[in-house]
Write a protein that holds these residues in place. Structure first.
Motif, mmCIF file in Angstrom:
data_model
loop_
_atom_site.group_PDB
_atom_site.id
_atom_site.type_symbol
_atom_site.label_atom_id
_atom_site.label_comp_id
_atom_site.label_asym_id
_atom_site.label_seq_id
_atom_site.Cartn_x
_atom_site.Cartn_y
_atom_site.Cartn_z
ATOM 1 N N THR B 58 1.046 -1.100 0.163
ATOM 2 C CA THR B 58 -0.025 -0.079 0.192
ATOM 3 C C THR B 58 0.901 1.304 -0.022
ATOM 4 O OG1 THR B 58 -0.255 0.018 2.393
ATOM 5 C CG2 THR B 58 -2.053 -0.933 1.153
ATOM 6 N N ILE B 59 0.458 2.421 -0.650
ATOM 7 C CA ILE B 59 1.176 3.645 -0.911
ATOM 8 C C ILE B 59 0.056 4.758 -0.466
ATOM 9 C CG2 ILE B 59 2.545 5.110 -2.121
ATOM 10 C CD1 ILE B 59 2.123 1.796 -3.261
ATOM 11 N N ASP B 60 0.466 5.412 0.657
ATOM 12 C CA ASP B 60 -0.290 6.662 1.186
ATOM 13 C C ASP B 60 0.695 7.811 1.438
ATOM 14 O OD1 ASP B 60 -2.956 7.385 1.671
ATOM 15 O OD2 ASP B 60 -2.625 7.498 3.733
ATOM 16 N N LYS B 61 0.097 8.567 0.758
ATOM 17 C CA LYS B 61 1.108 9.909 0.969
ATOM 18 C C LYS B 61 2.545 9.502 1.122
ATOM 19 C CE LYS B 61 -3.129 12.215 2.836
ATOM 20 N NZ LYS B 61 -3.921 11.024 2.500
ATOM 21 N N GLY B 62 2.991 8.953 0.058
ATOM 22 C CA GLY B 62 4.493 8.528 0.176
ATOM 23 C C GLY B 62 4.874 7.422 1.208
ATOM 24 N N ARG B 63 3.881 7.036 2.102
ATOM 25 C CA ARG B 63 4.413 6.026 2.746
ATOM 26 C C ARG B 63 4.034 4.770 2.304
ATOM 27 N NH1 ARG B 63 4.911 8.277 8.171
ATOM 28 N NH2 ARG B 63 4.106 10.526 8.294
ATOM 29 N N ILE B 64 5.058 3.571 2.138
ATOM 30 C CA ILE B 64 4.746 2.316 1.809
ATOM 31 C C ILE B 64 4.682 1.354 2.674
ATOM 32 C CG2 ILE B 64 6.193 0.625 -0.135
ATOM 33 C CD1 ILE B 64 7.542 3.363 -0.990
ATOM 34 N N LEU B 88 3.636 3.330 9.964
ATOM 35 C CA LEU B 88 4.794 3.414 10.629
ATOM 36 C C LEU B 88 6.036 4.093 10.086
ATOM 37 C CD1 LEU B 88 6.117 2.140 13.219
ATOM 38 C CD2 LEU B 88 7.088 0.440 11.751
ATOM 39 N N VAL B 89 6.257 3.958 8.529
ATOM 40 C CA VAL B 89 7.525 4.224 7.963
ATOM 41 C C VAL B 89 7.469 5.621 7.765
ATOM 42 C CG1 VAL B 89 7.709 1.933 7.044
ATOM 43 C CG2 VAL B 89 6.537 3.882 5.608
ATOM 44 N N SER B 90 8.945 6.291 7.263
ATOM 45 C CA SER B 90 8.924 7.683 6.777
ATOM 46 C C SER B 90 8.470 7.832 5.455
ATOM 47 C CB SER B 90 10.454 7.805 6.616
ATOM 48 O OG SER B 90 11.176 7.391 8.001
ATOM 49 N N PRO B 91 7.656 8.925 5.237
ATOM 50 C CA PRO B 91 7.371 9.208 3.939
ATOM 51 C C PRO B 91 8.405 9.628 2.890
ATOM 52 C CG PRO B 91 6.822 11.118 5.384
ATOM 53 C CD PRO B 91 7.464 10.010 6.175
ATOM 54 N N GLN B 92 8.023 9.485 1.450
ATOM 55 C CA GLN B 92 9.147 9.767 0.446
ATOM 56 C C GLN B 92 8.647 10.303 -0.610
ATOM 57 O OE1 GLN B 92 11.011 5.557 -0.480
ATOM 58 N NE2 GLN B 92 10.039 6.528 -2.430
ATOM 59 N N GLU B 93 9.202 10.886 -1.453
ATOM 60 C CA GLU B 93 8.783 11.095 -2.747
ATOM 61 C C GLU B 93 8.234 9.955 -3.621
ATOM 62 O OE1 GLU B 93 8.518 14.038 -4.252
ATOM 63 O OE2 GLU B 93 8.918 14.728 -2.540
ATOM 64 N N TRP B 94 7.072 9.919 -4.192
ATOM 65 C CA TRP B 94 6.691 8.580 -4.935
ATOM 66 C C TRP B 94 6.047 9.087 -6.233
ATOM 67 C CZ3 TRP B 94 7.193 3.652 -4.659
ATOM 68 C CH2 TRP B 94 6.195 2.949 -5.223
ATOM 69 N N ARG B 308 10.732 2.758 -5.925
ATOM 70 C CA ARG B 308 10.898 3.684 -4.662
ATOM 71 C C ARG B 308 12.238 4.121 -4.676
ATOM 72 N NH1 ARG B 308 10.704 1.753 1.194
ATOM 73 N NH2 ARG B 308 9.346 -0.049 0.684
ATOM 74 N N THR B 309 13.208 3.814 -5.089
ATOM 75 C CA THR B 309 14.612 4.335 -5.052
ATOM 76 C C THR B 309 14.577 5.645 -6.077
ATOM 77 O OG1 THR B 309 15.535 2.226 -4.322
ATOM 78 C CG2 THR B 309 17.321 4.246 -5.395
ATOM 79 N N ALA B 310 14.130 5.163 -7.504
ATOM 80 C CA ALA B 310 14.114 6.257 -8.435
ATOM 81 C C ALA B 310 13.386 7.408 -7.993
ATOM 82 C CB ALA B 310 13.582 5.460 -9.870
ATOM 83 N N SER B 311 12.197 7.235 -7.323
ATOM 84 C CA SER B 311 11.454 8.493 -6.881
ATOM 85 C C SER B 311 12.050 9.159 -5.702
ATOM 86 C CB SER B 311 10.061 7.853 -6.381
ATOM 87 O OG SER B 311 9.290 7.074 -7.220
ATOM 88 N N ARG B 312 12.653 8.473 -5.160
ATOM 89 C CA ARG B 312 13.491 9.143 -3.928
ATOM 90 C C ARG B 312 14.496 10.065 -4.399
ATOM 91 N NH1 ARG B 312 15.246 5.654 0.849
ATOM 92 N NH2 ARG B 312 13.094 5.194 0.957
ATOM 93 N N TYR B 313 15.283 9.529 -5.608
ATOM 94 C CA TYR B 313 16.385 10.489 -6.017
ATOM 95 C C TYR B 313 16.448 11.179 -7.360
ATOM 96 C CZ TYR B 313 18.198 7.943 -1.925
ATOM 97 O OH TYR B 313 18.638 7.608 -0.722
#
Lengths: 443, 433
Positions: B58-64, B88-94, B308-313
């Protein structure tokens, strides 16, 4: 359907929680679920095995179908199998000092982030920490009427620090895994330890390739026992002819103060309350007073080759039981740690482990230290990195000159036959003469 | 056919999930396999396995968030666990999951000739045993396996696809006195050569017996495909992952476009080839796959990314998301990794030939430094293995090795998700006596 000579069912269900912190970010965290069973059927000429998921032990009709399927499979085997009679005595699973199921995912994540945060010191370019917690509910029953259930909880963490300078990167990690309950509290210093070691390794010298006296710390000496002796002492390898220890019971293999044992009854990471075939677990001395004493066995290998004890069958969830180590260690000697260094005089002190591997048929093993120091005039001096040892099983143990009296155990996982099981290894400090040290520098 | 036929739960899971999160992805795997294990010349165990698994992300506002189970009846529990993990997890660009796509028809990696029956395996086992008789060696263990797998992926953006694979493999372990040998063969097609596999395993056991000591020194070496695969698997390959690069865990960070190898060397991922086992049109997130030239003419050319990694960087996914079954989130990997270079007769000039190594996983994954024990090593020249080496270690650095590769063999071998040649490497440290 012809009735099987014997059958057993091992059904495991449970859940796994994992959390990962990567460079200060809570990368992932959550729980997954599993439910698998192995139905093992002994036919006239070998084993038929059916592995399924979402097993219902109360569905007798389905169970009978699985047994018939197993018997059909067994019809293509061609090896008459006899199995040793066994009694099952279920040891109590050690109680948890703190049950992790009562702790929120958020609190676990906070504590793990604290461990990872403590690794962020100067020259550290990357940090990562992982937590894993696994709960298993095991149900075993067989055609002889044995039936038991037990639950286990294992948890632990790893923290990795990577140091960088002038295009060079070095890494160090710390890990703690346990069967005693939640272990993330008051552990922030483990992150710092890994970071300080990684930074130190930036200035360590690559090891030279040479034959030299070597002092092994308890962690590395434990891997040495596991790789150099433990695997070759597994009864299935002996039976198939893949162990240089075959036919050598009673032969001298090391000094008379050397005893190497495997003990699944110890309440350590490799603990089993009963083995995966329903046999009572016992301690086995593979080497006793310098002589090859016994092999580790399951019901089939003991019946076929003898010389050892039952209680060493283990299986990953969904897999067939095979002979495995559990908690493997070199017994304490009577030397003091300081004596090993003064006796060594010139050599290397090797610490920590990046793992090892053995070819038990050829009798050759290799294992790698995380780092070490030169020993000059009985004192540790310059730090060295990327150093491994290799040796031959039948000769290397004779080169153990001294065993100290400071045994420690370390936890890890061991792979064999596509299965990974939790184990612990340990030893006191040991002194080896003329060890073959592999390094990238040649004089 | 089992539970996936009743896909209504997937539609329900997506509908229920979208009430709480922005996007949802459901990855399912179902497989059947049959295995025959040898002990000596007899089959000692025959095993059938049926397995299934689902992973809900699931992805919600960048939280996977993610969770998996092998019991689809428990999809609601699994969905709830994924949503909880995401909170729980840190949000990220997605950048978002892929939407509906039309893939061109392709050669399927599924061969109906791969049979999940005892007779199919018995023929392979017979070939292994007959092959082993060509040399003086005893079989210790080995076996054959055949499997079928269906992978399906569906997400809330309209992506929906599935693919079927077959797989069959065989292997043999042999011993002559205290000299061991082993060999394997694997393919998605029913074209294994068990006779040659058994013959090769027995050859190495017999011919490695009564080896000679070798003096410590520097030698030109030839790594077999197996030895090459063992050494690069835990060093070079993780260094090509975009995640490790950006996390500071790759020695290749900051070396893009730099010469890192001899200029003839190419290392690339070719998902479209059916030569290997990993042929695929879409990765395990639904991103279309494509050729990735990691090392091109000796220069570092690209890294691998998932969404995930591509979106973040600020990168674009290279279609490199892979999974090991359905038990977890995707990670970054490759599909069919090939190593190519200047073709040469690698054993023509004197060299130490190394069939495999003991302890490759103990290499330093960051720096690439290693020191490992050799297995089935020989002195070689004029295209022949001449003298077996009794016992020796090889020490060096995988990244430095890339700079002194003298040539590669034309023949190559499929090793899981890699297709590798034998490689001749100049001046490496061999530790003998």
């Amino acid at each position: 359907m012809k009735e099987p000579e014997y059958y057993e069912i091992r059904h495991i269900k449970g859940e796994t929680t994992q959390i990962e912190v990567d460079n200060g970010r809570l990368e992932s965290g959550g729980t997954s679920f599993f439910d698998v069973a192995v139905i093992r059927v002994l036919g006239d000429s070998g084993w038929g095995v059916v592995s399924v998921d979402t097993f219902d032990p109360d569905n007798k009709k389905k169970l009978n179908e699985y047994l018939a399927q197993g018997m059909a499979l067994a019809s293509i085997t061609g090896e008459k199998v006899k199995i040793e009679p066994t009694e099952a005595f279920l040891l109590p699973v050690p109680s948890l000092k703190e049950n992790p199921t009562g702790i929120s995912l958020e609190e676990k994540a906070d504590l793990l982030m604290g461990i990872e945060r403590s690794a962020k010191i100067d020259s550290i370019v990357s940090t990562r920490a992982n937590y894993i917690e696994k709960h298993e509910e095991v149900l075993f029953f067989d055609s002889s009427g044995k039936e038991f259930t037990y639950n286990t909880t294992r948890c632990g963490f790893n923290v990795l620090a990577v140091a960088g300078k002038n295009g060079l990167i070095q890494m160090a990690s710390e890990r703690e895994h346990t069967i005693e309950g939640f272990n993330l509290r008051h552990k922030a210093e483990t992150g710092l330890l890994s970071a300080e070691l990684a930074v130190s390794l930036l200035d360590a010298k690559p090891a030279k390739a040479l034959t030299v006296n070597a002092v092994l710390d308890p962690e590395l000496a434990g891997v040495f026992a596991h790789e150099a002796v433990g695997h070759a002492g597994e009864g299935d390898l002996v039976l198939e002819g893949s162990s240089v220890l075959k036919g050598r019971i009673g032969e001298d293999i090391g000094p008379d103060f050397l005893t190497i044992s495997d003990d699944p009854t110890l309440p350590l990471f490799g603990f089993e309350p009963v083995d995966a075939e329903g046999s009572t677990v016992v301690k086995t001395d593979i080497v006793r007073n310098g002589k090859i004493n016994a092999f580790l066995h399951n019901r089939e290998t003991l019946c076929r080759i003898g010389d050892g004890q039952l209680g060493h069958a283990r299986a990953m969830a969904g897999s067939v039981p095979i002979v495995r180590m559990s908690n493997t260690f070199i017994e304490n000697g009577d030397a003091k740690r300081e004596e090993l260094f003064s006796e060594c005089r010139e050599g290397v002190y090797l610490k920590g482990s990046r793992g090892g591997q053995v070819d038990p048929g050829r009798g050759v093993f290799q294992f790698n230290a995380e780092y070490g120091y030169l020993i000059e005039n009985g004192e540790c001096t310059r730090m060295i990195r990327d150093v491994s040892l290799s040796g031959e099983i039948l000769s290397t143990l004779h080169s153990i000159l001294l065993c100290a009296n400071d045994r420690q155990m370390n936890e890890g996982y061991c792979g064999k036959g596509g299965q990974s099981v939790p184990v612990s290894d340990g030893a006191p400090h040991i002194l080896l003469s003329n060890a073959v040290v592999g390094g990238s520098v040649v004089d | 056919m089992r539970w996936w036929v009743a896909v209504s739960w997937i539609e329900r899971a997506i509908t229920e999930g979208l009430k709480k999160v922005d996007e949802i992805e459901i990855f399912t795997v179902e497989g059947q396999s049959i295995t025959a294990e040898l002990r000596g010349k007899s089959i000692s165990v025959a095993k059938e396995e049926s397995s299934s698994g689902i992973c809900i992300r699931t992805i919600d506002k960048g939280r996977i968030g993610a969770s998996s189970t092998n019991n689809p009846i428990e999809w609601e529990r699994c969905l709830q666990a994924a949503i909880s993990a995401g909170k729980l997890v840190s949000p990220q660009e997605w950048s978002g999951l892929p939407g509906q796509q039309n893939f061109p028809s392709s050669k399927p990696c599924s061969d109906p000739q791969v049979q999940l029956g005892p007779a199919f395996l018995k023929d392979i086992i017979y070939g292994l045993i007959e092959g082993s008789k060509q040399y003086n060696a005893d079989i210790t263990s080995g076996g054959a396996e055949a499997s079928r797998t269906r992978i399906s992926l569906e997400n809330s953006n309209g992506f929906q696809a599935s693919v079927d694979y077959t797989d069959n493999s065989c292997s043999l372990e042999t011993i002559h006195e205290s000299s061991t040998g082993n060999e394997f063969d694997m393919s998605w097609e029913a074209k294994l050569d068990p006779f040659q596999t058994g013959k090769t395993a027995a050859f190495y056991a017999e011919k490695s017996w009564k080896g000679s000591d070798i003096n410590t020194g520097t030698y030109d070496i030839v790594l077999s495909p197996m030895a090459l695969g063992e050494l690069i698997e835990s060093t070079l390959i993780p260094a090509l992952s975009g995640k490790n690069v950006h996390a500071g865990r790759s020695l290749l960070k900051d070396k893009l476009n730099e010469e890192i190898a001899v200029n003839s060397l190419k290392v690339y991922d070719l998902p479209s080839t059916t030569e290997g086992l990993g042929s695929v049109l879409w990765d395990t997130e639904g991103t279309p796959t494509k050729r990735i030239d990691f090392i091109k003419n000796g220069a570092l050319n690209a890294f691998a990314y998932d969404i995930r990694t591509a979106s973040r960087y600020g990168k674009v996914s290279t279609g490199s998301a892979v999974r090991s079954g359905a038990s977890g989130s995707p990670g970054i990997g490759h599909h069919n990794l090939l190593v190519e270079g200047r073709n040469t007769e690698v054993l023509e000039e004197p060299a130490v030939f190394i069939k495999s190594v003991v302890g490759a996983h103990t290499a330093n994954p960051m720096s690439g430094d290693f020191s490992v024990e050799l297995s089935n090593a020989f002195l070689a020249e004029n295209g022949e293995l001449t003298t077996p080496v009794r016992k020796a270690m090889l020490a060096g650095n995988v990244f430095e090795m890339l700079k002194v590769i003298q040539g590669v063999s034309k023949e190559r071998k499929v090793i899981g998700d890699m297709i590798l040649p034998s490689v001749r490497i100049h001046d490496q440290t061999v530790i003998g006596v």
